[in-house]
Design an enzyme around this catalytic site. Structure first.
Site, short mmCIF file in Angstrom:
data_model
loop_
_atom_site.label_atom_id
_atom_site.label_comp_id
_atom_site.label_asym_id
_atom_site.label_seq_id
_atom_site.Cartn_x
_atom_site.Cartn_y
_atom_site.Cartn_z
N HIS A 192 0.85 -1.20 0.00
CA HIS A 192 0.00 0.00 0.00
C HIS A 192 0.88 1.24 0.00
O HIS A 192 1.96 1.22 0.60
CB HIS A 192 -0.91 0.01 1.25
CG HIS A 192 -2.04 0.98 1.14
ND1 HIS A 192 -1.91 2.30 1.50
CD2 HIS A 192 -3.31 0.83 0.68
CE1 HIS A 192 -3.06 2.92 1.27
NE2 HIS A 192 -3.92 2.05 0.77
N ASP A 247 -7.96 -5.08 0.30
CA ASP A 247 -8.51 -5.89 -0.78
C ASP A 247 -8.23 -7.38 -0.60
O ASP A 247 -8.98 -8.22 -1.09
CB ASP A 247 -7.96 -5.41 -2.13
CG ASP A 247 -8.60 -4.10 -2.56
OD1 ASP A 247 -9.76 -3.87 -2.17
OD2 ASP A 247 -7.95 -3.32 -3.25
#
Ligand code: CMC
Length: 352
Positions: free
Chosen positions: A247, A295
């Site tokens: 991320h 996710d």
């Protein structure tokens, strides 16, 4: 204005490009909406209350929440010509249908209600695009109950309540790529449908929201810890990306992923796929110091809630749109055209 020939870091990594009062990640690595830690309010507030908070900068009282819920239902009705567009696109990717339908919707106002009336139509578009059940038979309760029914045909309060948690996690994340695209478009004074279309197009990429539908493609096929290790080793050896890991902001832990993991361990701990996913998180961290993102666990969570994979990214979009509403309003309230410079490194003094 003095022009500085100084290049911003690639991908604007680590650069603050504007101020926002909507959301941030605090010093403890927690995602915060309007001052409230998301993982705390997700246990106590509804999707509608949190969406209201993002858009109106304060929590609603009970009456306002009920009105807001009603508003979202009443404004979900699609104009006939949009229904025709969706029918013409039947069978295509739901995100492509959603993006095309939203771009076809005209919204005259730029106030909160006009924007919210557009957001309210997202789940209805997804329902029709996904060949879902009759929307007129949907439960009239919460946003999550209706949305869960739209995707599964089931009026199931327990699963809808669990869906609500991931919707809350997905709702907002300051200047992520799709929101930034929305703000660039809003900064040109383009109307809300244009700005949402930019955001939807950006969200689809696999480095952003598109990652969630990629995760199940490998996760369900991994039947043991050995297989997990082999998959991770092979992917990294090929210098390919492990979807659902890494991320831009969360380098140690994604609080949303950890929250969803907690729910998986609470409700689905007997499932082998959950144990393998937890092992994969640990193994990837050990091998490459990459944290599982929202996710990764989000995809598995939706799978175990009985939601078809074609809906994973649309779920993200139908939630994130409330963050986009807040950002469109914020951009308008203090607008300056977003138009940076590019440092030219091409050829010079060419002659014909
Ligand atoms: N798999 C393998 N290696 C990775 C991954 C990954 N998923 N993510 C980052 N890396 C490596 C990258 O190759 C680089 O390695 P090296 O230093 O050896 O070249 C290092 O980690 C730093 O990565 P980066 O690309 O500079 O990090 P970034 O901040 O630019 O990228 C990211 C962030 C999300 C684009 C990236 O982590 C990625 O592509 N992840 C996979 C896609 C994904 O899961 N996206 C969903 C993000 S969370 C929800 C959302 O925003 O929608």
């Amino acid at each position: 204005m003095k022009l500085m020939e100084e290049l911003a870091p690639k991908g604007l990594q680590g650069v603050y490009v504007d101020k926002t009062e909507i959301a941030t990640t605090d010093s403890t690595g927690n995602l915060v909406y309007r001052g409230y830690r998301v993982v705390e309010i997700a246990d106590r507030l509804s999707f509608e209350e949190i969406a209201y908070l993002l858009v109106y900068s304060r929590l609603p009282n009970r009456e306002e929440t009920d009105e807001f819920r009603k508003f979202l239902i009443e404004n979900s009705k699609l104009p006939g010509y949009v229904v025709k567009i969706i029918s013409a696109m039947k069978g295509m990717n739901i995100m492509d249908i959603l993006r095309t339908s939203v771009s076809a919707l005209t919204v005259s106002g730029r106030d909160e209600k006009s924007l919210l009336s557009l957001a309210a139509k997202f789940p209805a578009i997804v329902n029709l695009a996904g060949d879902g059940p009759d929307p007129d038979k949907a439960p009239t309760g919460s946003f999550s109950e209706r949305f869960y029914y739209f995707m599964t045909g089931r009026d199931d309060q327990k699963n809808a309540g669990l869906l609500e948690k991931i919707l809350i996690m997905y709702m907002e994340h300051e200047f992520n790529a799709s929101t930034f695209a929305l703000r660039v478009t809003a900064s040109t004074l383009a109307d809300p449908a244009c700005a949402f279309t930019s955001a939807l197009a950006t969200l689809k990429g696999p480095l952003h929201g598109g990652a969630n539908s990629e995760v199940l493609k490998f996760l369900l096929g991994l039947k043991s810890q050995d297989e997990v290790r082999r998959y991770v080793d092979d992917t990294l050896a090929k210098k390919e990306k492990l979807m659902g890991f890494g991320h831009r902001v969360y380098k140690d832990r994604d609080p949303r992923a950890q929250y969803i993991k907690g729910l998986l361990l609470r409700y689905f701990s007997d499932r082998e796929v959950v144990r393998n996913a937890v092992f994969m998180e640990e193994y990837v961290w050990e091998k490459k110091n990459l944290a599982a993102n929202v996710d990764f666990y989000g995809a598995l969570y939706m799978y175990l809630l009985g939601i078809d994979e074609k809906y994973y990214l649309p779920v993200f979009a139908c939630s994130r749109v409330f963050g986009w509403v807040a950002h469109y309003i914020e951009q308008q309230s203090n607008n300056k055209l977003i138009r940076p410079l590019a440092l030219y490194t091409g050829k010079k003094d060419q002659k014909i």
